[in-house]
Write a protein that holds these residues in place. Structure first.
Motif, PDB file in Angstrom:
ATOM      1  N   ASN A  82       0.864  -1.176   0.000  1.00  0.00           N
ATOM      2  CA  ASN A  82       0.000   0.000   0.000  1.00  0.00           C
ATOM      3  C   ASN A  82       0.902   1.228   0.000  1.00  0.00           C
ATOM      4  O   ASN A  82       1.631   1.462   0.969  1.00  0.00           O
ATOM      5  CB  ASN A  82      -0.894   0.016   1.246  1.00  0.00           C
ATOM      6  CG  ASN A  82      -2.185  -0.737   1.035  1.00  0.00           C
ATOM      7  OD1 ASN A  82      -2.660  -0.857  -0.100  1.00  0.00           O
ATOM      8  ND2 ASN A  82      -2.771  -1.237   2.102  1.00  0.00           N
ATOM      9  N   CYS A 139      -3.134  -4.781   8.570  1.00  0.00           N
ATOM     10  CA  CYS A 139      -3.710  -3.683   7.783  1.00  0.00           C
ATOM     11  C   CYS A 139      -5.195  -3.550   8.113  1.00  0.00           C
ATOM     12  O   CYS A 139      -5.866  -4.540   8.404  1.00  0.00           O
ATOM     13  CB  CYS A 139      -3.518  -3.939   6.295  1.00  0.00           C
ATOM     14  SG  CYS A 139      -4.353  -2.734   5.229  1.00  0.00           S
ATOM     15  N   VAL A 140      -5.701  -2.320   8.055  1.00  0.00           N
ATOM     16  CA  VAL A 140      -7.116  -2.052   8.328  1.00  0.00           C
ATOM     17  C   VAL A 140      -8.020  -2.763   7.311  1.00  0.00           C
ATOM     18  O   VAL A 140      -9.208  -2.974   7.554  1.00  0.00           O
ATOM     19  CB  VAL A 140      -7.351  -0.513   8.370  1.00  0.00           C
ATOM     20  CG1 VAL A 140      -7.315   0.101   6.974  1.00  0.00           C
ATOM     21  CG2 VAL A 140      -8.641  -0.147   9.085  1.00  0.00           C
ATOM     22  N   GLY A 235      -2.098  -0.698   9.920  1.00  0.00           N
ATOM     23  CA  GLY A 235      -0.920  -0.408   9.104  1.00  0.00           C
ATOM     24  C   GLY A 235      -0.817   1.011   8.572  1.00  0.00           C
ATOM     25  O   GLY A 235       0.286   1.494   8.328  1.00  0.00           O
ATOM     26  N   PHE A 236      -1.951   1.709   8.404  1.00  0.00           N
ATOM     27  CA  PHE A 236      -1.848   3.056   7.823  1.00  0.00           C
ATOM     28  C   PHE A 236      -1.118   4.044   8.730  1.00  0.00           C
ATOM     29  O   PHE A 236      -0.663   5.088   8.278  1.00  0.00           O
ATOM     30  CB  PHE A 236      -3.224   3.591   7.383  1.00  0.00           C
ATOM     31  CG  PHE A 236      -4.214   3.866   8.482  1.00  0.00           C
ATOM     32  CD1 PHE A 236      -4.224   5.092   9.145  1.00  0.00           C
ATOM     33  CD2 PHE A 236      -5.166   2.916   8.824  1.00  0.00           C
ATOM     34  CE1 PHE A 236      -5.161   5.349  10.144  1.00  0.00           C
ATOM     35  CE2 PHE A 236      -6.111   3.158   9.814  1.00  0.00           C
ATOM     36  CZ  PHE A 236      -6.106   4.376  10.483  1.00  0.00           C
TER      37      PHE A 236
HETATM   38 MO   LIG Z   1      -3.353  -0.575   5.376  1.00  0.00          MO
END
Ligand SMILES: [Mo]
Ligand SMILES: Nc1nc2c(c(=O)[nH]1)N[C@H]1C(S)=C(S)[C@@H](COP(=O)(O)O)O[C@H]1N2
Length: 321
Positions: A82, A139-140, A235-236
């Motif tokens: 990403n 990750c979301v 993760g963002f």
């Molecule tokens: Mo993510």
């Protein structure tokens, strides 16, 4: 880029640190070759500065808090990325990120610190010995992996710049260069990408600034040359290609939170009980697993509750996504 205040980090401390590191690497190398350091004569006439540059990532020691888990196959971690500055497509962003120049690199330290300035990454690394940390990463989007990161604790670095008593948060900013990062010419997010942590989260020993993974330097698509890793958060929060770190009194306005405040909170702690408005977070797909493998149960704080739950003792976590 103009480099100022560079001398601030060039204290005698660094020389001691790099000498120590160079010596350690030599000892490791000598041991590997079956030589005794005393008898090898390797230490005489060595340029420690040069020795530092070739610090082998494969010899970095395993640090604390590493999960005793099998790591995800490197190939998946490197090709399913990403990185919206390059593309919203996971393999497209991997390809396009190769255009980024990651050396030389400098980081601007700003805001509520006694030692602000623009510092060469090389000089930051001389003060912050690398270690390996094998962490779960979630990750979301409800997928997860296990990555052997290489980096150094953010806390150690922040202390070197001496946060003032007004510092309550840390804001991180990614490079802004639309010529190289084509995604920055579209309005998927408000650029540059910004993330943030509360100061106590930033100082938690789990929080890492990563420069490598899998015994090597970070690939460009994974955030080279410097990215954040906060293993108990989605993760963002783990922002890539950091060029600015600013200590602030106010909570930073972060890129995903500005984009969709009801979907991406500032805290963004991994929490199986709090669904994303468009999907459940109760389970996660393991990256690299077969299409048919059962999803794994999401763990509160991604399994790091023992280390971080106390940071949120006074917060109603059902209110935070
Ligand atoms: Mo993510
Ligand atoms: N600058 C920047 N940092 C970023 C992103 C991004 O698009 N731009 N994506 C985030 C998201 S959503 C995730 S899941 C991780 C992905 O890291 P990886 O590609 O190394 O797996 O990076 C985070 N850091």
């Amino acid at each position: 880029m103009l480099i100022k205040n560079k001398d601030k980090i060039l204290s005698s401390e660094i020389t001691d640190q790099s000498l120590f590191l160079a010596r350690r690497q030599l000892i490791k190398a000598a041991m590997g070759a079956g030589l005794s350091v005393a008898g090898s004569g390797l230490l005489s006439g060595v340029s420690y500065a040069e020795e530092k540059k070739v610090l082998p990532y494969s010899k970095v020691p395993l640090g604390p808090y590493s999960a005793k888990l099998e790591t995800t196959e490197q190939n998946y971690v490197e090709s399913y990325t990403n990185y919206y500055e390059f593309s919203t497509g996971k393999s497209e962003s991997t390809k396009r990120a190769q255009a980024l120049t990651v050396d030389p690199w400098s980081v601007s330290i700003e805001g509520e610190v006694e030692n602000p300035g623009i510092y060469h990454l090389e000089d930051i690394l001389k003060k912050n010995p690398l270690e390996e940390r094998i962490y779960r990463f979630r990750c979301v989007e409800a997928w997860s992996m296990v990555v052997p990161w290489i980096g150094f604790p953010l806390a150690a670095m922040l202390k070197q710049f001496k946060p003032t008593s007004k510092a309550k948060y840390v804001e991180f900013t990614t490079l802004y260069d639309p010529k190289v990062m084509p995604g920055q010419s579209s309005n998927t997010l408000e650029w540059p990408y910004v993330e943030g942590l509360r100061l106590d989260e930033a100082m938690n020993p789990l929080t890492l600034l990563a420069t490598g993974m899998y015994d090597d330097k970070l690939p460009k698509q994974n955030g080279a040359p410097l990215r954040l890793i906060v293993p108990w958060k989605y993760g963002f929060k783990s922002i890539k290609a950091i060029v600015k770190i600013r200590l602030t009194e106010q909570m930073p306005k972060t890129a995903w939170n500005k984009n969709a405040p009801d979907e991406y909170g500032f805290f963004a702690n991994v929490n199986p009980e709090v669904a994303h408005p468009r999907w459940s977070q109760a389970r996660e797909k393991i990256l690299g697993g077969s299409l048919f493998s059962p999803k794994r149960k999401t763990e509160m704080f991604n399994g790091y509750g023992k280390e971080v739950a106390h940071l949120y003792a006074n917060m109603d976590l059902t209110q935070f996504i």
